[in-house]
Scaffold this motif. Structure first.
Motif, PDB file in Angstrom:
ATOM      1  N   PHE A 269       0.734   0.229   2.647  1.00  0.00           N
ATOM      2  CA  PHE A 269      -0.048   0.924   1.677  1.00  0.00           C
ATOM      3  C   PHE A 269      -1.039   0.464   0.876  1.00  0.00           C
ATOM      4  CE2 PHE A 269       4.312   2.550   2.650  1.00  0.00           C
ATOM      5  CZ  PHE A 269       4.266   3.821   2.541  1.00  0.00           C
ATOM      6  N   ALA A 270      -1.753  -0.629   1.164  1.00  0.00           N
ATOM      7  CA  ALA A 270      -2.343  -1.724   0.647  1.00  0.00           C
ATOM      8  C   ALA A 270      -3.759  -0.853   0.131  1.00  0.00           C
ATOM      9  CB  ALA A 270      -3.067  -2.632   1.593  1.00  0.00           C
ATOM     10  N   ILE A 271      -4.401   0.122   0.912  1.00  0.00           N
ATOM     11  CA  ILE A 271      -5.217   0.874   0.411  1.00  0.00           C
ATOM     12  C   ILE A 271      -4.887   1.695  -0.612  1.00  0.00           C
ATOM     13  CG2 ILE A 271      -7.017   2.743   1.354  1.00  0.00           C
ATOM     14  CD1 ILE A 271      -6.852   1.747   3.706  1.00  0.00           C
ATOM     15  N   ARG A 272      -3.659   2.446  -0.546  1.00  0.00           N
ATOM     16  CA  ARG A 272      -3.583   3.333  -1.975  1.00  0.00           C
ATOM     17  C   ARG A 272      -3.090   2.323  -2.936  1.00  0.00           C
ATOM     18  NH1 ARG A 272       1.336   7.280   0.751  1.00  0.00           N
ATOM     19  NH2 ARG A 272      -0.005   7.850   2.591  1.00  0.00           N
ATOM     20  N   LEU A 273      -2.766   1.357  -2.748  1.00  0.00           N
ATOM     21  CA  LEU A 273      -2.579   0.404  -4.192  1.00  0.00           C
ATOM     22  C   LEU A 273      -3.945  -0.224  -4.795  1.00  0.00           C
ATOM     23  CD1 LEU A 273       0.066  -1.970  -2.956  1.00  0.00           C
ATOM     24  CD2 LEU A 273       0.461  -0.325  -4.740  1.00  0.00           C
ATOM     25  N   ARG A 274      -4.861  -0.398  -3.823  1.00  0.00           N
ATOM     26  CA  ARG A 274      -6.100  -0.628  -4.111  1.00  0.00           C
ATOM     27  C   ARG A 274      -7.012   0.457  -4.914  1.00  0.00           C
ATOM     28  NH1 ARG A 274     -10.064  -3.223  -0.207  1.00  0.00           N
ATOM     29  NH2 ARG A 274     -11.490  -2.974  -2.124  1.00  0.00           N
ATOM     30  N   ARG A 275      -6.868   1.665  -4.559  1.00  0.00           N
ATOM     31  CA  ARG A 275      -7.496   2.686  -5.332  1.00  0.00           C
ATOM     32  C   ARG A 275      -6.847   2.946  -6.277  1.00  0.00           C
ATOM     33  NH1 ARG A 275      -7.947   6.322   0.439  1.00  0.00           N
ATOM     34  NH2 ARG A 275     -10.022   5.597   1.072  1.00  0.00           N
ATOM     35  N   ARG A 276      -5.541   2.740  -6.694  1.00  0.00           N
ATOM     36  CA  ARG A 276      -5.053   2.932  -7.908  1.00  0.00           C
ATOM     37  C   ARG A 276      -4.719   2.031  -9.234  1.00  0.00           C
ATOM     38  NH1 ARG A 276      -1.287   7.105  -9.168  1.00  0.00           N
ATOM     39  NH2 ARG A 276       0.366   6.618 -10.846  1.00  0.00           N
ATOM     40  N   PHE A 277      -4.789   0.743  -8.447  1.00  0.00           N
ATOM     41  CA  PHE A 277      -4.596  -0.482  -9.484  1.00  0.00           C
ATOM     42  C   PHE A 277      -5.832  -1.373  -9.645  1.00  0.00           C
ATOM     43  CE2 PHE A 277      -0.297   0.861  -8.200  1.00  0.00           C
ATOM     44  CZ  PHE A 277       0.106   1.301  -9.591  1.00  0.00           C
ATOM     45  N   ASN A 278      -6.133  -1.868 -10.763  1.00  0.00           N
ATOM     46  CA  ASN A 278      -6.984  -3.038 -10.748  1.00  0.00           C
ATOM     47  C   ASN A 278      -6.763  -4.167  -9.960  1.00  0.00           C
ATOM     48  OD1 ASN A 278      -7.835  -5.573 -12.389  1.00  0.00           O
ATOM     49  ND2 ASN A 278      -9.354  -3.894 -13.007  1.00  0.00           N
ATOM     50  N   LEU A 279      -7.645  -4.882  -9.362  1.00  0.00           N
ATOM     51  CA  LEU A 279      -7.377  -5.904  -8.490  1.00  0.00           C
ATOM     52  C   LEU A 279      -6.737  -7.229  -9.266  1.00  0.00           C
ATOM     53  CD1 LEU A 279     -10.149  -6.320  -6.026  1.00  0.00           C
ATOM     54  CD2 LEU A 279      -7.714  -5.321  -5.614  1.00  0.00           C
ATOM     55  N   TRP A 280      -7.220  -7.528 -10.645  1.00  0.00           N
ATOM     56  CA  TRP A 280      -6.721  -8.404 -11.470  1.00  0.00           C
ATOM     57  C   TRP A 280      -5.211  -8.038 -11.848  1.00  0.00           C
ATOM     58  CZ3 TRP A 280      -8.554 -13.179 -11.623  1.00  0.00           C
ATOM     59  CH2 TRP A 280      -9.970 -13.293 -11.308  1.00  0.00           C
ATOM     60  N   SER A 281      -5.120  -6.836 -12.091  1.00  0.00           N
ATOM     61  CA  SER A 281      -3.636  -6.521 -12.425  1.00  0.00           C
ATOM     62  C   SER A 281      -2.701  -6.686 -11.431  1.00  0.00           C
ATOM     63  CB  SER A 281      -3.657  -4.586 -12.926  1.00  0.00           C
ATOM     64  OG  SER A 281      -4.426  -4.559 -13.913  1.00  0.00           O
ATOM     65  N   ILE A 322      -3.700  -9.512  -0.436  1.00  0.00           N
ATOM     66  CA  ILE A 322      -4.496  -8.272  -0.577  1.00  0.00           C
ATOM     67  C   ILE A 322      -5.700  -8.551  -1.548  1.00  0.00           C
ATOM     68  CG2 ILE A 322      -4.668  -5.748  -0.869  1.00  0.00           C
ATOM     69  CD1 ILE A 322      -1.771  -5.688   0.484  1.00  0.00           C
ATOM     70  N   SER A 323      -5.077  -8.743  -2.671  1.00  0.00           N
ATOM     71  CA  SER A 323      -5.984  -8.573  -3.833  1.00  0.00           C
ATOM     72  C   SER A 323      -7.010  -9.795  -3.819  1.00  0.00           C
ATOM     73  CB  SER A 323      -5.023  -8.890  -5.186  1.00  0.00           C
ATOM     74  OG  SER A 323      -4.099  -7.980  -5.290  1.00  0.00           O
ATOM     75  N   VAL A 324      -6.880 -11.073  -3.405  1.00  0.00           N
ATOM     76  CA  VAL A 324      -7.530 -12.109  -3.349  1.00  0.00           C
ATOM     77  C   VAL A 324      -8.517 -11.844  -2.312  1.00  0.00           C
ATOM     78  CG1 VAL A 324      -6.289 -13.615  -1.904  1.00  0.00           C
ATOM     79  CG2 VAL A 324      -7.944 -14.629  -3.470  1.00  0.00           C
ATOM     80  N   GLN A 325      -8.323 -11.278  -1.320  1.00  0.00           N
ATOM     81  CA  GLN A 325      -9.186 -10.847   0.183  1.00  0.00           C
ATOM     82  C   GLN A 325     -10.048  -9.844  -0.486  1.00  0.00           C
ATOM     83  OE1 GLN A 325      -9.541 -12.768   2.387  1.00  0.00           O
ATOM     84  NE2 GLN A 325      -7.500 -13.569   3.222  1.00  0.00           N
ATOM     85  N   SER A 326      -9.644  -8.926  -1.135  1.00  0.00           N
ATOM     86  CA  SER A 326     -10.656  -7.796  -1.762  1.00  0.00           C
ATOM     87  C   SER A 326     -11.167  -8.220  -2.794  1.00  0.00           C
ATOM     88  CB  SER A 326      -9.694  -6.614  -2.201  1.00  0.00           C
ATOM     89  OG  SER A 326      -8.713  -6.113  -1.213  1.00  0.00           O
ATOM     90  N   ALA A 339     -17.050 -19.324   4.653  1.00  0.00           N
ATOM     91  CA  ALA A 339     -16.874 -20.595   3.729  1.00  0.00           C
ATOM     92  C   ALA A 339     -15.680 -19.981   2.441  1.00  0.00           C
ATOM     93  CB  ALA A 339     -17.971 -20.691   2.729  1.00  0.00           C
ATOM     94  N   ALA A 340     -15.843 -18.796   2.166  1.00  0.00           N
ATOM     95  CA  ALA A 340     -14.609 -18.168   1.213  1.00  0.00           C
ATOM     96  C   ALA A 340     -13.293 -18.618   1.795  1.00  0.00           C
ATOM     97  CB  ALA A 340     -15.085 -16.842   0.832  1.00  0.00           C
ATOM     98  N   GLN A 341     -13.062 -17.870   2.905  1.00  0.00           N
ATOM     99  CA  GLN A 341     -11.745 -18.103   3.494  1.00  0.00           C
ATOM    100  C   GLN A 341     -11.292 -19.371   3.763  1.00  0.00           C
ATOM    101  OE1 GLN A 341     -10.007 -15.214   4.012  1.00  0.00           O
ATOM    102  NE2 GLN A 341     -11.601 -13.883   3.208  1.00  0.00           N
ATOM    103  N   GLY A 342     -12.431 -20.302   3.998  1.00  0.00           N
ATOM    104  CA  GLY A 342     -12.107 -21.730   4.326  1.00  0.00           C
ATOM    105  C   GLY A 342     -11.710 -22.303   2.993  1.00  0.00           C
TER     106      GLY A 342
END
Length: 406
Positions: A269-281, A322-326, A339-342
């Protein structure tokens, strides 16, 4: 753009690419499904103290932060990443066999640290090969990686059942059997030639780009990595604690599987969550749940209560991941992706190693009440995440539009 092809054939791709990658993911996840919950149980059968168990688990975590990038650079420079994958599987299997003849704290610490060093690049390199398939032939990463999570659940259930029948002595043989599967996985992994981009673990050796040095990115990575590290005592001592409470091996396997299954469901359900909520929240919420999860752990709530606490893994890990990757996708240019993933790997590895080391002391001195320390580590992570939220550019704090989500 065409839709992700999942397990279908894609023009130009190696035969059965997605199915083969799915099988390769299963092998190391079988190792992790046995080792992560039950290896401390085997150490306890050797009459090691909680402090010694903490050291044996922590030192390889320190080492892998530095050995994985070296292996990643070697894999990227070779014509074929699968060569390093094969050597990783073979050497890991040999160190597992060597543990049969080891006794005493220092020999086991040395061998398990060596095993951590040679095994460390296996999953990241498998990830790198899978992501190359996503970029070149539009395969669906989630559908390939999902089978690894299911293999983890299966291994945990089998490990719990066998531990219930034979005790901690069965852990090492099952780990060695799983390591043999990693060798087989390295033999069947698709050969895709020289990589077009560096592996994330190889990119750790490079200096962080200017984007990665921005305060909001750094605070976010440190905060989420601290929350990830707050799981250290769960990984190191939960099985020992639950066994002392009288839980059967099967019940312990169910508890561990519940956490992974909850994680998988949230990913669905990650995509639905990302569309509904702010990543920081989402990051702040996950950090708050982690603080509460570790505060509740010492309450001895019984099987049902611990089952619920394990299901919270969907929020204390998956929603944060999910949030940090997005967020990294939003804030970091594509050429800086590795570099970011590392850097994320580096922070998580260092903090997890320190937290595991401290958990040996805490569990030895305070037993299950040592989880209050894990709650404090999660709270520290929450502070960093909130700080990152406040220093982030205002445009990056707003909720995503439907076009940008997913």
């Amino acid at each position: 753009m065409t839709a992700p092809s999942g397990f279908t054939v894609s023009a130009g791709a190696p035969p059965f690419f997605a199915a083969r990658i799915a099988l390769v993911f299963c092998a190391p996840m079988m190792v992790n499904g046995i080792a992560l919950p039950f290896f401390p149980l085997w150490l306890e059968t050797l009459s090691m103290s909680d402090f010694q168990i903490g050291i044996v688990l922590a030192v390889p975590m320190f080492v892998r932060v530095f050995t994985a990038p070296v292996a990643g650079m070697a894999a990227d420079r070779l014509g074929e990443r699968s060569i390093v994958l094969l050597w990783s599987g073979i050497l890991s299997l040999l160190t597992g066999l060597a543990l049969f003849g080891a006794s005493g704290f220092w020999p086991i610490l040395l061998l398990y640290t060596l095993q951590g060093a040679v095994y460390s690049p296996y999953v990241p390199i498998t990830d790198a090969i899978a992501l190359s398939g996503v970029r070149r032939w539009n395969f669906d990463y989630g559908r390939m990686r999902l089978w690894g999570s299911l293999a983890f659940i299966l291994a945990t259930m089998i490990g719990g059942w066998l531990a219930g029948l034979h005790g901690g002595a069965i852990v090492l043989p099952t780990m060695v059997a799983a390591f043999a599967l990693t060798v087989l996985g390295a033999l069947i992994v698709p050969k895709i030639g020289k990589p077009r981009r560096p592996s994330p673990i190889a990119a750790i050796a490079a200096a962080p780009a200017a984007t990665l040095r921005q305060r909001d990115v750094q605070l976010m990575l440190i905060g989420v990595s601290l929350v990830n590290a707050s799981h250290a005592m769960l990984y190191a001592f939960s099985v020992i604690y639950w066994q002392k409470m009288g839980f059967s091996g099967t019940a312990i396997g169910i508890l561990w599987s519940a956490g992974v299954l909850a994680e998988v469901i949230l990913f669905v359900f990650a995509i639905r969550l990302r569309r509904r909520f702010n990543l920081w929240s989402m990051m702040i919420f996950g950090s708050l749940v982690a603080v509460g999860r570790w505060l509740a752990f010492p309450l001895e709530t019984g099987f049902a209560g611990y089952f619920v606490l394990q299901c919270l893994h969907a929020f204390t890990f998956a929603i944060l991941h999910i949030s940090v990757q997005s967020r990294l996708v939003e804030r970091v240019a594509e050429e800086q992706e590795a570099a970011a993933q590392g850097l994320y790997f580096f922070y998580t590895g260092i903090f997890m190693a320190v937290a595991t080391f401290l958990s040996g002391y805490a569990f030895n001195w305070y037993g299950v009440h040592g989880f209050y320390l894990m709650s404090a580590i999660a709270a520290a992570g929450l502070v960093f995440v909130v700080a990152g939220r406040f220093v982030a550019p205002q445009a990056a704090v707003q909720p995503q539009s439907a076009a940008s989500g997913g």
